[in-house]
Design an enzyme around this catalytic site. Structure first.
Site, mmCIF file in Angstrom:
data_model
loop_
_atom_site.group_PDB
_atom_site.id
_atom_site.type_symbol
_atom_site.label_atom_id
_atom_site.label_comp_id
_atom_site.label_asym_id
_atom_site.label_seq_id
_atom_site.Cartn_x
_atom_site.Cartn_y
_atom_site.Cartn_z
ATOM 1 C CB CYS A 287 -67.899 -7.199 -10.031
ATOM 2 S SG CYS A 287 -69.150 -7.415 -11.279
ATOM 3 C CD1 TRP B 93 -66.958 -6.296 -17.895
ATOM 4 C CD2 TRP B 93 -68.096 -8.181 -17.511
ATOM 5 N NE1 TRP B 93 -67.082 -6.961 -19.090
ATOM 6 C CE2 TRP B 93 -67.786 -8.114 -18.894
ATOM 7 C CE3 TRP B 93 -68.815 -9.285 -17.059
ATOM 8 C CZ2 TRP B 93 -68.159 -9.091 -19.813
ATOM 9 C CZ3 TRP B 93 -69.190 -10.260 -17.964
ATOM 10 C CH2 TRP B 93 -68.870 -10.158 -19.317
ATOM 11 C CG HIS C 244 -56.988 -24.880 -47.536
ATOM 12 N ND1 HIS C 244 -57.033 -25.809 -48.553
ATOM 13 C CD2 HIS C 244 -55.726 -24.947 -47.037
ATOM 14 C CE1 HIS C 244 -55.866 -26.444 -48.640
ATOM 15 N NE2 HIS C 244 -55.057 -25.933 -47.733
ATOM 16 C CE LYS D 188 -52.927 -9.179 -25.427
ATOM 17 N NZ LYS D 188 -53.223 -10.546 -25.191
ATOM 18 C CG ASN E 183 -67.034 -10.960 -8.680
ATOM 19 O OD1 ASN E 183 -67.534 -10.904 -9.804
ATOM 20 N ND2 ASN E 183 -65.862 -11.519 -8.454
ATOM 21 N N GLY E 184 -70.169 -12.158 -9.256
ATOM 22 C CA GLY E 184 -70.566 -13.520 -9.619
ATOM 23 C C GLY E 184 -71.952 -13.522 -10.251
ATOM 24 C CD GLU F 121 -57.279 -8.603 -25.231
ATOM 25 O OE1 GLU F 121 -58.148 -8.804 -24.366
ATOM 26 O OE2 GLU F 121 -56.191 -9.174 -25.221
ATOM 27 C CE LYS G 78 -54.808 -9.067 -16.431
ATOM 28 N NZ LYS G 78 -54.051 -9.113 -17.683
ATOM 29 N NE ARG H 24 -62.051 -8.444 -9.271
ATOM 30 C CZ ARG H 24 -61.727 -9.705 -8.970
ATOM 31 N NH1 ARG H 24 -60.459 -10.036 -8.913
ATOM 32 N NH2 ARG H 24 -62.630 -10.603 -8.741
ATOM 33 C CD GLU I 296 -51.807 -13.232 -27.045
ATOM 34 O OE1 GLU I 296 -52.904 -13.820 -26.950
ATOM 35 O OE2 GLU I 296 -51.482 -12.281 -26.295
HETATM 36 C C1 AGP Z 1 -56.031 -11.683 -22.872
HETATM 37 O O1 AGP Z 1 -55.405 -10.496 -23.298
HETATM 38 C C2 AGP Z 1 -57.446 -11.456 -22.396
HETATM 39 N N1 AGP Z 1 -57.519 -10.438 -21.442
HETATM 40 C C3 AGP Z 1 -58.159 -12.737 -22.004
HETATM 41 O O2 AGP Z 1 -58.257 -13.519 -23.154
HETATM 42 C C4 AGP Z 1 -57.474 -13.588 -20.909
HETATM 43 O O3 AGP Z 1 -56.273 -14.146 -21.390
HETATM 44 C C5 AGP Z 1 -58.430 -14.740 -20.541
HETATM 45 O O4 AGP Z 1 -59.609 -14.173 -20.010
HETATM 46 C C6 AGP Z 1 -57.833 -15.725 -19.529
HETATM 47 O O5 AGP Z 1 -57.569 -15.075 -18.322
HETATM 48 P P1 AGP Z 1 -56.681 -15.870 -17.217
HETATM 49 O O6 AGP Z 1 -55.328 -16.057 -17.826
HETATM 50 O O7 AGP Z 1 -56.661 -14.959 -16.027
HETATM 51 O O8 AGP Z 1 -57.365 -17.162 -16.952
#
Ligand code: AGP
Length: 606
Positions: free
Chosen positions: A2, A74, A501, A482, A98-99, A485, A601, A27, A478
């Site tokens: 957040c 969030w 397999h 991408k 936040n938390g 998400e 993020k 965030r 990856e």
């Molecule tokens: C990646 O596109 C995502 N947003 C997510 O997987 C991100 O890489 C992950 O949360 C780790 O974040 P960080 O690199 O800030 O630790």
């Protein structure tokens, strides 16, 4: 997870806070709200959904006052609705948080027994109710806040405002980062320096367990034992212009396009003109290291998985990797000749920070590769290696990934040199190859028109598979991450040899299969796996170089031709098609590229 802002200003606080929250929206964006003190009275406005909804509300129903707190959420506890939106208020106190307060249920029960009626399902409201109870017991605001904070368990960054107190803000930090900003006769608090960039570059980061009392005259900081402490105030150069889209449609597009520049910048920090490597003091001598443990989440984890090939193949160093959320619960034995390395763009990911703390005191060294040098993970490492990617706002990580790879590659070359696996001349050869990467990435950006055309097809798919072998396997993972998400299409990454397999049962004419295959020593094997897919009417999009295209494009749905490159560092260059395919597919789907649903993020809760 957040975003928090607090202002003791000399102008109307609402517009300042909304602008700050706009910088923090990456965030979390399930709801947003602000509270101010005006003529002694505490008041608030809250709206569900994106920040623009709060802005609209403030147009209809403005909020005056020069002191305020704000929040973009969030959701962790309680659905995203107005009742659960911050700030939470109880009588004369308002709180943004936040938390996660881990003992909030016990506190709620105790407060409920004393007749407190809760208006939300959140853990945060419990904090406001606790402080209100301390105030009712006759305590002054600072004492009430201090004694309430002491009852909390879990992770939190807080900002607290009191009715009638126009020159008082209390803030606290345990687990989630919090920055204090020093203005001219004004004071601020924010989740990070980005939020405060237009207001000040004079930043004091609170340490773990700190809480503080802000007035317009300054800040008093207290440690977890309530002892007054001084924390360093730094000038954090954050050109607020750098946090704009610079003419791109999305931050993600800007950050993809920035990669040649930021990669060159990252390499320049670690490579000398004579092709020697320049790394900070304090790194271990890798000849004495018997195992490297790398831990991260998401995209950063796939950077670790890629680097595992480099450390093992170039430096002969055994590497163990794990996702941070699993790592410490495995209770892995950590030897005193093990080095633990944590990769994190934000440097605040709770799972990764917890894994780092598990290794502290056990591993010989705690290293980190981060994009935020003043982050918690960086501060708790013996050596933190910045990746110099610049602020990354798009929730889908792009330039941070390639810069992480560049720095990890340099570290692997250093390890290879120290372990006698590569001579200085061989290291210099790899360094020369690494130096060509920014230019090759720039060339790779040229596939954009082809990707845009293909994406319109990909956007119709229900499932998409990504394949790769060797160091291209983590890139397949990856690429799938991408895509899923930001476009919300189900996608999986597989080692290309693994498809037969079981997963090959998924393949039919409606399932695009994207194959990353530079002409490296594994190319022929990957091509045979690709042909197994085509034999079952799978739609293969081959991502390869001109040589590979000539040898294997026959029968594929289409081929993306990449620049020829040193196969060792191909994963950095092939990240471009992975990122662009996701971006343009999401665009075709009309999803929110920079702020995809359900995501944030920086995941600062476990
Ligand atoms: C990646 O596109 C995502 N947003 C997510 O997987 C991100 O890489 C992950 O949360 C780790 O974040 P960080 O690199 O800030 O630790």
């Amino acid at each position: 997870m957040c975003g928090i802002i607090g202002v003791l200003g000399s102008h109307q606080a609402a517009p300042i806070m909304v602008d700050a929250l706009r910088r923090l929206e990456y965030r979390g964006y399930d709801s947003a709200g602000i509270a101010t003190i005006h003529e002694g009275a505490l008041d608030r406005r809250r709206a569900v959904g994106k920040l623009v909804n709060l802005s609209d509300l403030l147009v209809e129903n403005p909020l005056a006052g020069r002191s305020g707190i704000g929040h973009t959420r969030w959701a962790t506890h309680g659905a995203p609705n107005v009742a659960n939106a911050h700030p939470h208020q109880s009588g004369s106190v308002a709180v943004v948080h936040n938390g996660i307060i881990e003992n909030f249920r016990d506190l709620r029960k105790e407060l409920g027994k004393n007749g407190v009626n809760f208006e939300s399902d959140t853990d945060t409201e419990t904090i406001a109710q606790l402080i209100a109870r301390e105030l009712k017991a006759g305590k002054a605001p600072v004492d009430a806040a201090r004694d309430s904070i002491a009852q909390l368990e879990g992770a939190f960054a807080l900002a607290i405002l009191f009715d009638g107190e126009e020159d008082l803000l209390i803030a606290a930090r345990r687990g989630s980062p919090l920055a204090v900003g020093h203005g001219d006769g004004e004071m601020y608090v924010g989740s990070d320096a980005i939020a405060l960039a237009p207001l000040t570059d004079q930043i004091t980061y609170l340490d773990e367990g700190d809480w503080c009392v802000l007035t317009r005259a300054g800040v008093e900081i207290f440690d977890v034992h309530n002892q007054p402490v001084t924390r360093i105030t730094k000038q954090i150069k954050l050109d607020s212009a750098r946090i704009e889209k610079a003419g791109h449609k999305h931050f993600m597009a800007k950050e993809i396009a920035e990669q040649p520049t930021v990669l060159a910048n990252a390499l320049a920090h670690y490579l000398n003109d004579d092709a020697s490597i320049q790394l900070p003091d304090g790194l271990p001598d890798f000849s004495a290291v018997d195992r490297l443990i790398m831990v991260a989440c998401g995209t950063a984890y796939y950077a670790c998985q890629t680097a595992k090939y480099w450390f093992e193949q170039l430096a002969g160093l055994p590497v163990e990797i794990d996702v941070a959320s699993e790592f410490r619960y495995r209770e892995p034995p950590i030897g005193s000749s093990n080095v633990a390395l944590f990769v994190s763009q934000s440097g605040e990911t709770a799972d990764t920070l917890a894994a780092l703390r598990y290794c502290s005191g056990k591993a010989s060294d705690i290293l980190s590769v981060v994009n935020v040098p003043e982050s918690s993970i960086a501060r708790e490492s013996s050596v933190a290696l910045p990746i110099y990617a610049g602020v990354e706002v798009g929730v889908a990580s792009t330039k941070a990934f390639t810069c992480q790879l560049a720095v990890l590659a340099i570290l692997a070359l250093r390890a290879a040199q120290q372990r006698g696996c590569l001579t200085d001349a061989e290291v210099a050869k790899h360094v020369d190859a690494l130096r060509t990467v920014p230019g090759l990435v720039n060339l790779a950006l040229g596939i954009e028109p082809s990707v845009e055309r293909l994406a319109n097809e990909l956007a119709k798919a229900r499932d998409i598979l990504f394949l790769g072998r060797g160091a291209m396997f983590p890139l397949a993972l990856e690429g799938a991450l991408k895509l899923k998400e930001i476009s919300y299409i189900h996608a999986e990454g597989y080692a290309s040899g693994e498809l037969k397999h079981g997963p090959i049962a998924l393949v039919d004419e409606d399932v695009p299969v994207i194959v990353f295959a530079p002409t490296d020593p594994l190319f022929d094997k990957t091509v045979s796996n690709m042909q197994e897919v085509m034999a079952r009417s799978g739609k293969v999009l081959l991502v390869t170089d001109a040589t590979g295209a000539e040898r294997a494009r026959e029968g594929t749905w289409d081929t993306l031709v990449m620049p020829e490159c040193d196969p060792v560092f191909a994963p950095i260059i092939y990240a471009i098609p992975a990122q662009m395919l996701a971006y343009y597919t999401a665009l075709a789907k009309g999803t929110d590229v920079d702020q995809p649903r359900n995501l944030a993020k920086s995941v600062t809760v476990e």
